[in-house]
Motif scaffolding. Structure first.
Motif, PDB file in Angstrom:
ATOM      1  N   PHE A 323      42.046  48.671  32.922  1.00 23.79           N
ATOM      2  CA  PHE A 323      42.116  48.875  34.367  1.00 23.79           C
ATOM      3  C   PHE A 323      42.617  50.272  34.733  1.00 23.79           C
ATOM      4  O   PHE A 323      42.262  50.802  35.797  1.00 23.79           O
ATOM      5  N   LEU A 324      43.432  50.883  33.880  1.00 25.19           N
ATOM      6  CA  LEU A 324      43.832  52.271  34.137  1.00 25.19           C
ATOM      7  C   LEU A 324      42.619  53.188  34.100  1.00 25.19           C
ATOM      8  O   LEU A 324      42.442  54.056  34.962  1.00 25.19           O
ATOM      9  N   ILE A 325      41.772  52.982  33.093  1.00 22.91           N
ATOM     10  CA  ILE A 325      40.548  53.790  32.987  1.00 22.91           C
ATOM     11  C   ILE A 325      39.598  53.465  34.132  1.00 22.91           C
ATOM     12  O   ILE A 325      38.997  54.359  34.739  1.00 22.91           O
ATOM     13  N   ALA A 326      39.464  52.176  34.447  1.00 20.96           N
ATOM     14  CA  ALA A 326      38.577  51.773  35.544  1.00 20.96           C
ATOM     15  C   ALA A 326      39.018  52.389  36.857  1.00 20.96           C
ATOM     16  O   ALA A 326      38.193  52.824  37.668  1.00 20.96           O
ATOM     17  N   GLY A 327      40.333  52.446  37.068  1.00 12.41           N
ATOM     18  CA  GLY A 327      40.848  53.003  38.308  1.00 12.41           C
ATOM     19  C   GLY A 327      40.550  54.474  38.484  1.00 12.41           C
ATOM     20  O   GLY A 327      40.551  54.982  39.613  1.00 12.41           O
ATOM     21  N   CYS A 328      40.297  55.162  37.370  1.00 10.66           N
ATOM     22  CA  CYS A 328      39.961  56.592  37.451  1.00 10.66           C
ATOM     23  C   CYS A 328      38.548  56.813  37.973  1.00 10.66           C
ATOM     24  O   CYS A 328      38.219  57.907  38.430  1.00 10.66           O
ATOM     25  N   PHE A 329      37.700  55.781  37.879  1.00 12.86           N
ATOM     26  CA  PHE A 329      36.291  55.962  38.220  1.00 12.86           C
ATOM     27  C   PHE A 329      35.809  55.060  39.354  1.00 12.86           C
ATOM     28  O   PHE A 329      34.824  55.389  40.022  1.00 12.86           O
ATOM     29  N   LEU A 330      36.466  53.917  39.549  1.00 12.50           N
ATOM     30  CA  LEU A 330      35.959  52.921  40.492  1.00 12.50           C
ATOM     31  C   LEU A 330      36.965  52.628  41.590  1.00 12.50           C
ATOM     32  O   LEU A 330      38.176  52.795  41.400  1.00 12.50           O
ATOM     33  N   ASP A 331      36.473  52.181  42.723  1.00 10.74           N
ATOM     34  CA  ASP A 331      37.365  51.670  43.759  1.00 10.74           C
ATOM     35  C   ASP A 331      37.869  50.302  43.333  1.00 10.74           C
ATOM     36  O   ASP A 331      37.323  49.666  42.423  1.00 10.74           O
ATOM     37  N   GLY A 332      38.933  49.833  43.987  1.00 12.14           N
ATOM     38  CA  GLY A 332      39.572  48.591  43.580  1.00 12.14           C
ATOM     39  C   GLY A 332      38.651  47.386  43.598  1.00 12.14           C
ATOM     40  O   GLY A 332      38.623  46.603  42.641  1.00 12.14           O
ATOM     41  N   SER A 333      37.866  47.222  44.659  1.00 15.15           N
ATOM     42  CA  SER A 333      36.990  46.050  44.779  1.00 15.15           C
ATOM     43  C   SER A 333      35.985  45.995  43.632  1.00 15.15           C
ATOM     44  O   SER A 333      35.767  44.931  43.030  1.00 15.15           O
ATOM     45  N   SER A 334      35.381  47.128  43.309  1.00 17.44           N
ATOM     46  CA  SER A 334      34.414  47.173  42.207  1.00 17.44           C
ATOM     47  C   SER A 334      35.080  46.832  40.884  1.00 17.44           C
ATOM     48  O   SER A 334      34.542  46.071  40.070  1.00 17.44           O
ATOM     49  N   ALA A 335      36.265  47.394  40.655  1.00 19.59           N
ATOM     50  CA  ALA A 335      36.981  47.160  39.395  1.00 19.59           C
ATOM     51  C   ALA A 335      37.321  45.688  39.219  1.00 19.59           C
ATOM     52  O   ALA A 335      37.174  45.128  38.121  1.00 19.59           O
ATOM     53  N   TYR A 336      37.778  45.050  40.300  1.00 17.23           N
ATOM     54  CA  TYR A 336      38.098  43.611  40.217  1.00 17.23           C
ATOM     55  C   TYR A 336      36.867  42.810  39.790  1.00 17.23           C
ATOM     56  O   TYR A 336      36.926  41.993  38.871  1.00 17.23           O
ATOM     57  N   TYR A 337      35.762  43.039  40.482  1.00 19.72           N
ATOM     58  CA  TYR A 337      34.575  42.225  40.231  1.00 19.72           C
ATOM     59  C   TYR A 337      33.942  42.503  38.872  1.00 19.72           C
ATOM     60  O   TYR A 337      33.409  41.583  38.235  1.00 19.72           O
ATOM     61  N   ILE A 338      33.985  43.740  38.426  1.00 16.99           N
ATOM     62  CA  ILE A 338      33.350  44.074  37.159  1.00 16.99           C
ATOM     63  C   ILE A 338      34.167  43.574  35.971  1.00 16.99           C
ATOM     64  O   ILE A 338      33.616  43.011  35.015  1.00 16.99           O
ATOM     65  N   PHE A 339      35.483  43.744  36.028  1.00 16.35           N
ATOM     66  CA  PHE A 339      36.297  43.490  34.834  1.00 16.35           C
ATOM     67  C   PHE A 339      37.046  42.153  34.837  1.00 16.35           C
ATOM     68  O   PHE A 339      37.453  41.692  33.775  1.00 16.35           O
ATOM     69  N   MET A 340      37.243  41.532  35.996  1.00  9.33           N
ATOM     70  CA  MET A 340      37.952  40.256  35.984  1.00  9.33           C
ATOM     71  C   MET A 340      37.216  39.155  35.220  1.00  9.33           C
ATOM     72  O   MET A 340      37.859  38.334  34.556  1.00  9.33           O
ATOM     73  N   PRO A 341      35.862  39.080  35.268  1.00  6.95           N
ATOM     74  CA  PRO A 341      35.190  38.070  34.445  1.00  6.95           C
ATOM     75  C   PRO A 341      35.474  38.229  32.952  1.00  6.95           C
ATOM     76  O   PRO A 341      35.466  37.248  32.204  1.00  6.95           O
ATOM     77  N   VAL A 342      35.737  39.470  32.527  1.00 10.84           N
ATOM     78  CA  VAL A 342      36.059  39.740  31.120  1.00 10.84           C
ATOM     79  C   VAL A 342      37.524  39.458  30.836  1.00 10.84           C
ATOM     80  O   VAL A 342      37.881  38.854  29.815  1.00 10.84           O
ATOM     81  N   VAL A 343      38.393  39.887  31.740  1.00  6.70           N
ATOM     82  CA  VAL A 343      39.841  39.831  31.509  1.00  6.70           C
ATOM     83  C   VAL A 343      40.422  38.450  31.800  1.00  6.70           C
ATOM     84  O   VAL A 343      41.389  38.042  31.148  1.00  6.70           O
ATOM     85  N   LEU A 344      39.847  37.715  32.751  1.00  2.00           N
ATOM     86  CA  LEU A 344      40.412  36.431  33.161  1.00  2.00           C
ATOM     87  C   LEU A 344      40.576  35.443  31.998  1.00  2.00           C
ATOM     88  O   LEU A 344      41.648  34.831  31.869  1.00  2.00           O
ATOM     89  N   PRO A 345      39.574  35.254  31.131  1.00  5.69           N
ATOM     90  CA  PRO A 345      39.779  34.339  29.992  1.00  5.69           C
ATOM     91  C   PRO A 345      40.914  34.777  29.069  1.00  5.69           C
ATOM     92  O   PRO A 345      41.605  33.937  28.491  1.00  5.69           O
ATOM     93  N   ILE A 346      41.105  36.088  28.935  1.00  5.88           N
ATOM     94  CA  ILE A 346      42.194  36.596  28.096  1.00  5.88           C
ATOM     95  C   ILE A 346      43.545  36.246  28.716  1.00  5.88           C
ATOM     96  O   ILE A 346      44.458  35.776  28.033  1.00  5.88           O
TER      97      ILE A 346
END
Length: 425
Positions: A323-346
């Motif tokens: 998410f630190l890397i994602a925050g450098c390139f994406l707005d918050g809403s995009s980062a949540y939707y793109i990476f939460m499906p991956v991170v949520l199971p973890i």
């Protein structure tokens, strides 16, 4: 193969300079075609992704922030904070952070806070002989607190994805926002330690402080009304957003008298454009996330990350890095939707409280708002100060380090965020 096409097409479009929301939409279409889905389901899925009661709070909070900003509350907050602590050593630094925290509780947007406060605070710090680059970075970093301190649009989006309470996220974000603000004050004081030219102001009189307080009280009451109404059981977070709009209009029209029938349309137009941008991003990012989940790409990535290590500390550090890397390139809403499906199971496998996770993930994104190459707050601040972003890179590093320290504390000490929920019952 689907995952590779999805992320590769998204990366290529970003490199070509295509807007993030359009890149998300087009790469999602590529993913749908790769999976063999009928594109006819796209309109229904887009509509369903934004047709959520919780997301109704987004346009209302955006409008409330726009109304209060147009009403001139930023100048009144700055004046009040200045009369309280502006005379102390490095007092103007504290004024910047305190004002940003208050304005964050009104606007809920990092970039909006920088835009509203930067034009006043950066010149004031330069006049007081603070370094211009440090001043710009401080205002930009402090503005990022807007997505941590409630009401936060980011929390509303996160809650709609993982199905947690918006109210719990709002309450859990108060202490982390204050901690991050304190860290930025400490960093700015440390960076200014060798500057002996700083101009110290005379203490304000009790009469001046009382006058400034009376002038700012209507703005200070907004977060009290919003949060008090939510936790008092009077209204939901979505209803609170609508109440904030009504209150903002009352203050802007009848108290400060800055909003009239002539200029109300421009306020509504600006808020409508901002809201439409956010919802467009949410819709396109939702399709991207849906393809990730339906094609099992998200599950495969999650399993691969879990296979790397069974150590909770290592995995949580890995989540933060993502998410630190994602925050450098994406707005918050995009980062949540793109990476939460991956991170949520973890997070679920590690038995991490999803409210706590929402807070430290949002702190990651707040740090990303001032981290090059696409730290939106940094670009807004640089534009206001009339300096290049490249000239600010070295001065950003200490603030990023301070933010990461707070991030680690929030990640591994849950009581700093969700502890307040237990105290509140």
């Amino acid at each position: 193969m689907t995952g590779l096409l999805l992320f590769a097409s998204f990366a290529i479009l970003l490199i070509l300079g295509v807007p993030i929301c359009v890149s998300l939409g087009l790469s999602s279409v590529v993913g749908l075609l790769a999976c063999g889905f009928d594109l006819g389901m796209l309109p229904d899925t887009l509509y369903a992704s934004i047709c959520k009661y919780a997301l109704l709070a987004v346009p209302f909070f955006v409008l409330a922030g726009a109304i209060m900003e147009y009403a001139g509350i930023s100048e009144k907050l700055i004046r009040f904070a200045d009369t309280c602590v502006g005379h102390r050593k490095s007092g103007l630094i504290t004024v910047v952070v305190i004002t940003s925290c208050f304005f964050a509780a009104i606007s809920g947007s990092g970039a909006a806070a920088v835009a509203a406060l930067g034009g006043i605070l950066i010149p004031a710090m330069v006049d007081a002989k603070y370094d211009k680059g440090m001043s710009t970075v401080l205002v930009s970093a402090s503005g990022a607190i807007g997505i941590i301190i409630p009401p936060s649009i980011g929390y509303v989006v996160y809650a709609s994805i993982v199905n947690v309470s918006v109210s719990d996220l709002f309450l859990s974000g108060i202490i982390p926002g204050i901690l991050l603000g304190a860290a930025y004050v400490a960093v700015a004081i440390w960076m200014s330690r060798g500057n002996h030219e700083i101009v110290h102001r005379e203490p304000a009189s009790a009469k001046e402080r009382w006058a400034a307080f009376k002038d700012a009280i209507w703005g200070l009451l907004m977060p009290v009304i919003i949060l008090g109404g939510i936790y008092g059981g009077i209204f939901t977070p979505t209803e609170a957003a609508a109440v904030a709009v009504i209150y903002g209009l009352f203050v802007g029209i009848f108290i400060y008298r800055k909003i009239t029938l002539k200029n109300i349309l421009s306020v509504l137009r600006g808020a409508a454009i901002s809201s439409a941008t956010v919802m467009y991003v949410v819709a396109c990012a939702s399709i991207f996330a849906w393809v990730l989940t339906t094609s099992h790409v998200a599950t495969d990535i999650s399993n691969a990350m879990l296979a790397l290590s069974s150590n909770k500390i290592v995995l949580l550090m890995l989540v933060n890095v993502v998410f630190l890397i994602a925050g450098c390139f994406l707005d918050g809403s995009s980062a949540y939707y793109i990476f939460m499906p991956v991170v949520l199971p973890i997070l679920q496998a590690l038995d991490v409280d999803l409210v706590q996770a929402g807070v430290f993930i949002t702190v990651n994104l707040a740090i990303g708002l001032v981290t090059p190459p696409i730290g939106i707050n940094l670009y807004v601040g640089a534009g206001i100060a009339g300096v290049s972003v490249s000239s600010l890179v070295k001065k950003v590093v200490p603030f990023v380090v301070g933010g990461v320290i707070i991030l680690l504390l929030l990640t591994f000490i849950p009581a700093l965020s969700v502890g307040i929920l237990h105290l509140a019952g």
